[in-house]
Design a protein around this motif. Structure first.
Motif, short mmCIF file in Angstrom:
data_model
loop_
_atom_site.label_atom_id
_atom_site.label_comp_id
_atom_site.label_asym_id
_atom_site.label_seq_id
_atom_site.Cartn_x
_atom_site.Cartn_y
_atom_site.Cartn_z
N ARG A 204 11.15 -1.54 -7.98
CA ARG A 204 10.32 -2.70 -7.69
C ARG A 204 9.27 -2.30 -6.64
O ARG A 204 9.52 -1.44 -5.80
N PRO A 205 8.09 -2.92 -6.70
CA PRO A 205 7.02 -2.51 -5.78
C PRO A 205 7.09 -3.26 -4.45
O PRO A 205 7.52 -4.42 -4.38
N VAL A 206 6.68 -2.58 -3.40
CA VAL A 206 6.38 -3.21 -2.12
C VAL A 206 4.86 -3.16 -1.97
O VAL A 206 4.27 -2.08 -2.04
N LYS A 207 4.24 -4.31 -1.79
CA LYS A 207 2.78 -4.40 -1.81
C LYS A 207 2.24 -4.76 -0.44
O LYS A 207 2.84 -5.55 0.29
N LEU A 208 1.07 -4.18 -0.13
CA LEU A 208 0.37 -4.47 1.11
C LEU A 208 -1.09 -4.79 0.80
O LEU A 208 -1.77 -4.01 0.14
N GLY A 209 -1.54 -5.93 1.28
CA GLY A 209 -2.96 -6.21 1.22
C GLY A 209 -3.69 -5.42 2.29
O GLY A 209 -3.12 -5.05 3.32
N LEU A 210 -4.96 -5.12 2.05
CA LEU A 210 -5.73 -4.28 2.96
C LEU A 210 -6.99 -5.02 3.41
O LEU A 210 -7.71 -5.61 2.60
#
Length: 263
Positions: A204-210
């Motif tokens: 599963r992905p761990v996502k970060l906005g930039l």
């Protein structure tokens, strides 16, 4: 498929598993700690295949002659006599037992590992699944970040501290993270990293906005190293409506894909 063909397929499958386990290829599919189990499984498959081939290809033993009877003629075993009358013995000797042809499908994963090794999970998988972090998880106290400026942290560690600790344990420290680029639903770049519980099937992905000086113009699955500071900005993942924390980027650079693509 006769038993000799089964043994050959089993030998190829075990060899492919051992080959992947002795290189970094296995890291595309399972966690690093499972390597000894993969090697053991491959060795057992190869051993089973070799034993099967040895059993099938060894010379057949000739039946021992029975003692002569009272009338001077050679004795005849009752079972051999019955097999001679019915022809069953010759039939069994000349024809091996065949298994269903579906067994040939085992050759497909062998060809996949030996010829066309599938890559690690990337932007497509990240876009199809919601972020692995949920704001409903229990909040816990985080230890201080290690020394260094910037300090190297994983995407999972930063996202957890930013989301559950509200950045308290990060403070004004500069952090450095490595992940691959994927495009968010609004067209904005997202830094992601896949996490595994066991193997790629449960990734599963761990996502970060930039924000700030975010990478731009990069294709999906491009690996980058970003340096920045905590941002309190949070958006929602449209896949599962979970919160996605952000990172205020100060600088970034493109890097090659790491040998261990998963966290």
């Amino acid at each position: 498929m006769n038993r000799q063909a089964q043994a050959v397929v089993l030998l190829l499958l075990g060899g492919a598993v051992i080959r992947a386990s002795l290189t970094d290829l296995y890291l595309n599919y399972v966690k690093e700690g499972l390597r000894p189990f993969l090697i053991a499984a491959g060795v057992l498959l190869v051993a089973a295949a070799v034993m099967t081939l040895w059993h099938e290809l060894r010379p057949a033993r000739r039946p021992e002659a029975a003692p002569a009877g009272a009338d001077g003629r050679a004795g005849v075993d009752g079972r051999a006599e019955q097999a001679g009358h019915t022809g069953q013995g010759d039939h069994d000797h000349g024809h091996g037992h065949h298994e269903p042809r579906v067994g040939w499908l085992l050759i497909l994963p062998v060809l996949g590992l030996l010829l066309v090794a599938p890559p690690a999970l990337g932007s497509y998988a990240a876009g199809q699944a919601g972020t692995a972090l949920s704001s409903q998880q229990r909040q816990s106290d985080y230890p201080p970040l290690p020394d260094g400026d910037p300090v190297q942290v994983s995407v999972l560690d930063y996202a957890s501290r930013a989301l559950f600790d509200k950045g308290v344990s990060i403070g004004d420290r500069r952090v450095r993270l490595t992940g691959f680029m994927t495009t968010g639903p609004d067209g904005q770049p997202i830094l992601a990293r896949m996490v595994l519980s066991c193997c790629a099937a449960d990734g599963r992905p761990v996502k970060l906005g930039l924000t700030g000086n975010a990478p731009a113009g990069l294709a999906d699955d491009t690996w980058v190293e970003v340096t920045g500071r905590y941002s309190d900005q949070v958006t929602r993942d449209p896949v599962n409506d979970a919160e996605i924390p952000h990172l205020d980027v100060e600088s970034w650079r493109q890097v090659p894909a790491p040998k261990r693509p998963y966290e």
